[in-house]
Scaffold this active site. Structure first.
Site, PDB file in Angstrom:
ATOM      1  CG  HIS A 374      -2.183  -1.436   1.087  1.00 51.07           C
ATOM      2  ND1 HIS A 374      -2.076  -2.173   1.092  1.00 51.07           N
ATOM      3  CD2 HIS A 374      -2.946  -0.834  -0.151  1.00 51.07           C
ATOM      4  CE1 HIS A 374      -3.024  -3.037   1.249  1.00 51.07           C
ATOM      5  NE2 HIS A 374      -3.230  -2.332   0.139  1.00 51.07           N
ATOM      6  NE  ARG A 479      -6.381   0.511  -2.722  1.00 48.87           N
ATOM      7  CZ  ARG A 479      -6.135   0.048  -3.673  1.00 48.87           C
ATOM      8  NH1 ARG A 479      -5.782   2.002  -4.324  1.00 48.87           N
ATOM      9  NH2 ARG A 479      -6.036  -0.376  -4.298  1.00 48.87           N
ATOM     10  NE  ARG A 515     -10.573  -1.270  -0.096  1.00 47.43           N
ATOM     11  CZ  ARG A 515      -9.835  -0.912  -1.014  1.00 47.43           C
ATOM     12  NH1 ARG A 515      -9.846  -2.678  -1.309  1.00 47.43           N
ATOM     13  NH2 ARG A 515      -9.006  -1.296   0.170  1.00 47.43           N
ATOM     14  CD  GLU A 614      -9.485  -8.024  -1.716  1.00 49.67           C
ATOM     15  OE1 GLU A 614      -9.011  -7.155  -2.683  1.00 49.67           O
ATOM     16  OE2 GLU A 614     -10.599  -7.659  -1.726  1.00 49.67           O
ATOM     17  CG  ASN A 637      -3.632  -4.621  -6.952  1.00 55.40           C
ATOM     18  OD1 ASN A 637      -3.853  -4.708  -7.808  1.00 55.40           O
ATOM     19  ND2 ASN A 637      -4.355  -3.224  -5.923  1.00 55.40           N
ATOM     20  CG  ASP A 638      -6.000  -8.601  -1.448  1.00 53.62           C
ATOM     21  OD1 ASP A 638      -4.453  -8.404  -1.441  1.00 53.62           O
ATOM     22  OD2 ASP A 638      -6.002  -7.509  -0.992  1.00 53.62           O
ATOM     23  NE  ARG A 648      -1.289  -6.286  -2.150  1.00 51.03           N
ATOM     24  CZ  ARG A 648      -2.080  -4.824  -2.176  1.00 51.03           C
ATOM     25  NH1 ARG A 648      -3.599  -6.036  -1.902  1.00 51.03           N
ATOM     26  NH2 ARG A 648      -2.426  -4.348  -2.935  1.00 51.03           N
ATOM     27  CB  CYS A 685     -10.743  -1.792  -8.558  1.00 54.89           C
ATOM     28  SG  CYS A 685     -10.777  -2.594  -7.543  1.00 54.89           S
TER      29      CYS A 685
HETATM   30  C1  PEP Z   1      -7.275  -5.087  -5.004  1.00 58.10           C
HETATM   31  O1  PEP Z   1      -6.620  -6.077  -3.908  1.00 58.10           O
HETATM   32  O2  PEP Z   1      -6.687  -5.695  -6.056  1.00 58.10           O
HETATM   33  C2  PEP Z   1      -7.547  -4.349  -4.817  1.00 58.10           C
HETATM   34  C3  PEP Z   1      -7.831  -3.487  -5.215  1.00 58.10           C
HETATM   35  O3  PEP Z   1      -7.442  -3.824  -2.835  1.00 58.10           O
HETATM   36  P1  PEP Z   1      -6.307  -3.262  -2.198  1.00 58.10           P
HETATM   37  O4  PEP Z   1      -5.241  -3.169  -3.216  1.00 58.10           O
HETATM   38  O5  PEP Z   1      -6.341  -2.285  -1.675  1.00 58.10           O
HETATM   39  O6  PEP Z   1      -6.020  -4.732  -1.479  1.00 58.10           O
HETATM   40 MG    MG Z   2      -6.947  -5.634  -2.309  1.00 58.86          MG
END
Ligand code: PEP
Ligand code: MG
Length: 750
Positions: A374, A479, A515, A614, A637-638, A648, A685
């Site tokens: 993040h 977020r 979210r 996710e 991402n997750d 990650r 996303c």
């Molecule tokens: C994701 O996991 O792809 C996402 C958009 O959420 P974050 O990156 O905030 O975990």
């Molecule tokens: Mg995520």
């Protein structure tokens, strides 16, 4: 005209050079003599020696005759990279008539080697162990013969033992000195992963929590002053912090303005301020007292077992600097910020990133951490260049050393030569500028006219204006945890209400997806009581945290529902992995609505509720979940991290974090089909949605809505406009048949 070479004499003179070296004990001097001699005897335009760095397993240019001398120490090649890397990988000479035509050729930027076509490289080996490579280059194509290759090999084998011994001697001296010297820290190159694009050139500032000395203040030469100077310094520091707070609010939004609270509190702390004042009143020198008192606190905080206190070390150090600079009345402009500095840190929190942007840092280097952590996402969102470097030596760069950060290639050049800096001139001149606006505002479509909706992922309110300027059509992901992360305490319901209302107001009728809290894993709240988990990514994060901390969840939902009064409101739950979790989260929303109605507070009684896909569990349950939700958004991402079991945030497995892995693409397809069957809207996303290479596959699989960082909107729009959907569908269908990562990669290139 053909030049005549003198290879026999050359072999002899190398033997002489070995003797010279035994007397001189200087490896660099010796290598310079080698390249000079070889170039002369071979009548070659260029001769260079690269030595093999065993620790980093790469070749480093150590001497050259003919290439840019500034490249020495900065040009590195991994095993297998370029013709030199191939010679080491395959332990054989490589001779090319026209080097640029070879599939292995890699031109080294800034070395000026583009003019030399003929190429001959031989490995310098001791047994089978690589010591380095010897290279000659010439502007005449096909200049080097087989005989030349043999002669060069003979030279390389003579050099091998001398150079290997010299390398050994060098490392012996290093051990005797106690700590291996870090040549790169003085002048050289660190390679890493480009995380947030852009370039910056300026002095380094190193934050190393493991190296306490680096955190200490030092007494500047012009320190001094008595009680009056101290009081003035206090007042000036306070005014500057208030001004900084205001500027931050104006540029990044009011929810981040609190980030300088800690420093203001420390400044007003009676114990700290009182101790300094009493000692100065008793006749001690103000500069020396500020340094002594701050260093005491820095040491105590750094040694604390409480994360929250350790985090405040940077604040103390910043504040101490500010006070010292303000002791000198001549320096009215003292800002004690990071203007133009490249901050190198062993660990950056999301709040650090925001603070450093507010304090005008030019760029960031993180030792360790993931590209999709993040802090990285925030750096990209705020447009500050960030490179992740694994080599901890980077923390040994001296404060204020001039460095050039290249967030495009992912490297850090220490004390770069002016020629290198000049080659970055136009990028440096445009650094920090906002990206270009999109070609066709608001109307993204593929080449054949299929409409694609592009929305923005928003972390901080300050990004919304850029999202609209770039042409985003809504906020596909807000977020909500970022205001929680960058503060010192939980925002109250009223504060949250103000934030969510501002976001909705700023959207001016465009769609907004709020979210709910996604904390845990790499988003830790330092103000929460001890929360140490062995595997935080698999622990109490995201919706699990919210469902275990119902009062916090209820407060957030209340603020969202109140902010969405009279509007269409979309609330999204992260990391849902079962129907039961969805039911529980929905139950919390219903209770919050009920409570608000009972209290007579206006709210949105009919929000749309969606979830993020996710986890592998959510993919498997997608059809059932789709029947019970109003919308889906795939958080790649997750999803990638959980599908592939690759953290990650862990740089050691960054090469395994493969978003085109067949399982990832098939999972996305499954979710697209589930959403389609249930007739609910779907978006992606995660960062993958901005990956131009994967866009045709995503659209070809049926995706029609993407939510991406504001800075990427224009570029993604341009990329989408090139895509022919029929072709993309064919490509996606072929890719979905592939079981192999390599095959998928090949198909992506077609
Ligand atoms: C994701 O996991 O792809 C996402 C958009 O959420 P974050 O990156 O905030 O975990
Ligand atoms: Mg995520």
């Amino acid at each position: 005209m053909a030049k005549s070479k003198d290879t026999v004499a050359l072999v002899c003179s190398i033997a002489e050079l070995s003797a010279i070296f035994e007397e001189s004990h200087s490896l660099d001097e010796f290598l310079c003599a080698v390249v000079r001699t070889v170039a002369t005897h071979m009548r070659a335009d260029v001769c260079s020696v690269y030595l093999f760095d065993d620790r980093h397993e790469e070749l480093v240019l150590r001497a050259t005759q003919g290439l840019n001398p500034a490249s020495v120490g900065t040009v590195t090649l991994k095993v297998g990279e370029g013709l030199c890397g191939m010679a080491i990988k395959e332990l054989r000479p490589i001779r090319e008539a026209v080097a640029s035509k070879s599939p292995f050729f890699k031109q080294v930027p800034g070395s000026f080697e583009e003019q030399y076509e003929a190429f001959l490289v031989v490995p310098i080996l001791r047994g089978l162990k690589p010591v380095g490579v010897l290279v000659v280059q010439d502007h005449q194509t096909d200049y080097f013969t087989r005989d030349d290759a043999r002669a060069l090999q003979a030279i390389a084998s003579q050099l091998a033992s001398t150079v290997a011994n010299a390398k050994l001697l060098l490392s012996l001296h290093e051990i005797q000195k106690g700590e291996a010297p870090c040549a790169n820290c003085v002048q050289g190159l660190f390679r890493g992963h480009a995380v947030s694009s852009g370039v910056a050139h300026g002095p380094a500032s190193v934050w190393d929590p493991g190296h306490r000395g680096g955190q200490r203040l030092e007494i500047p030469a012009d320190a001094g002053g008595g009680v009056v100077a101290f009081r003035d310094a206090l007042r000036r520091s306070e005014l500057q912090l208030v001004a900084l707070q205001r500027q931050t609010e104006a540029s990044l939004g009011h929810e981040v303005a609190m980030i300088f609270d800690a420093q203001q509190l420390l400044l007003r702390d009676e114990k700290i301020e009182g101790e300094m004042r009493r000692r100065i009143e008793a006749g001690e020198d103000a500069g020396a007292v500020i340094v002594a008192v701050f260093n005491d606190y820095i040491q105590t905080f750094a040694a604390s077992s409480m994360e929250m206190l350790r985090e405040k070390v940077h604040d103390l150090k910043d504040l101490g600097h500010r006070m010292l600079q303000n002791l000198s009345p001549a320096d009215e402009d003292a800002r004690a910020d990071y203007s133009g500095h490249i901050v190198i840190s062993a660990g950056l929190l999301p709040s650090d990133v925001v603070k450093l942007v507010a304090q005008r840092a030019g760029g960031l280097v993180m030792v360790g951490g993931g590209v999709n952590s993040h802090a990285s996402i925030l750096a990209r969102a705020l447009g500050i260049p960030l490179v992740i470097i694994e080599d901890e030596d980077v923390l040994r760069i001296e404060e204020e050393t001039v460095v050039l950060l290249d967030g495009i290639e992912g490297r850090l050049l220490v004390n770069p030569d002016q020629a290198f800096v000049d080659s970055y001139r136009s990028l440096l001149d445009h650094a920090g500028e906002d990206p270009a606006a999109p070609a066709a505002p608001g109307l993204t479509a593929t080449r054949d006219g299929t409409r694609i909706t592009l929305q923005a992922n928003i972390n901080l309110m300050g990004e919304v204006a850029l999202a609209w300027q770039q042409g985003a059509e809504g906020i596909g992901l807000y977020r909500s945890e970022f205001p929680f992360l960058i503060r010192n305490d939980f925002p109250s319901e009223e504060e949250q209400l103000r934030i969510y209302r501002s976001i909705i107001d700023l959207a001016e009728g465009r769609e907004v997806v709020l979210r709910t809290l996604d904390i845990g894993a790499d988003k830790i709240l330092s103000y929460m009581p001890a929360w140490n988990e062995a595997n935080p990514a698999l622990g109490l994060r995201s919706i699990r945290f919210s469902l275990k901390n119902r009062p916090i969840f209820a407060q957030q939902l209340r603020a969202m529902l109140r902010a969405g009064e009279g509007q269409s409101l979309k609330i999204m739950f992260p990391l849902i992995s079962s129907l039961e979790e969805l039911h529980a989260a929905r139950g919390c929303v219903e209770s919050a609505i009920q409570a608000l109605c009972d209290e007579g507070l206006a709210c949105n009684r009919n929000p749309q509720l969606g979830i993020m896909i996710e986890s592998p569990a959510a993919v498997e349950l997608a059809a059932a979940l789709a029947r019970e939700c109003d919308f889906f958004s795939i958080g790649t991402n997750d999803l990638v991290q959980y599908l592939l079991a690759v953290d990650r945030t862990n740089e050691h497995v960054v090469d395994l974090y493969i978003d085109h892995h067949p399982v990832v693409l098939r999972s996305i397809k499954k979710v697209i089909d589930a959403a389609g069957a249930a007739g609910i809207p779907l978006s992606v996303c995660g960062e993958m949605a901005a990956n131009e290479r994967l866009l045709p596959v995503l659209l070809g699989m049926g995706l029609r809505c993407l939510s991406i960082e504001p800075r990427s909107v224009a570029a993604v729009q341009t990329a989408i406009m090139q895509i022919d959907l029929a072709q993309a569908e064919t490509q996606a269908a072929a890719i979905l048949q592939s079981d192999e990562i390599g095959r998928t990669a090949e198909l992506l290139e077609q």
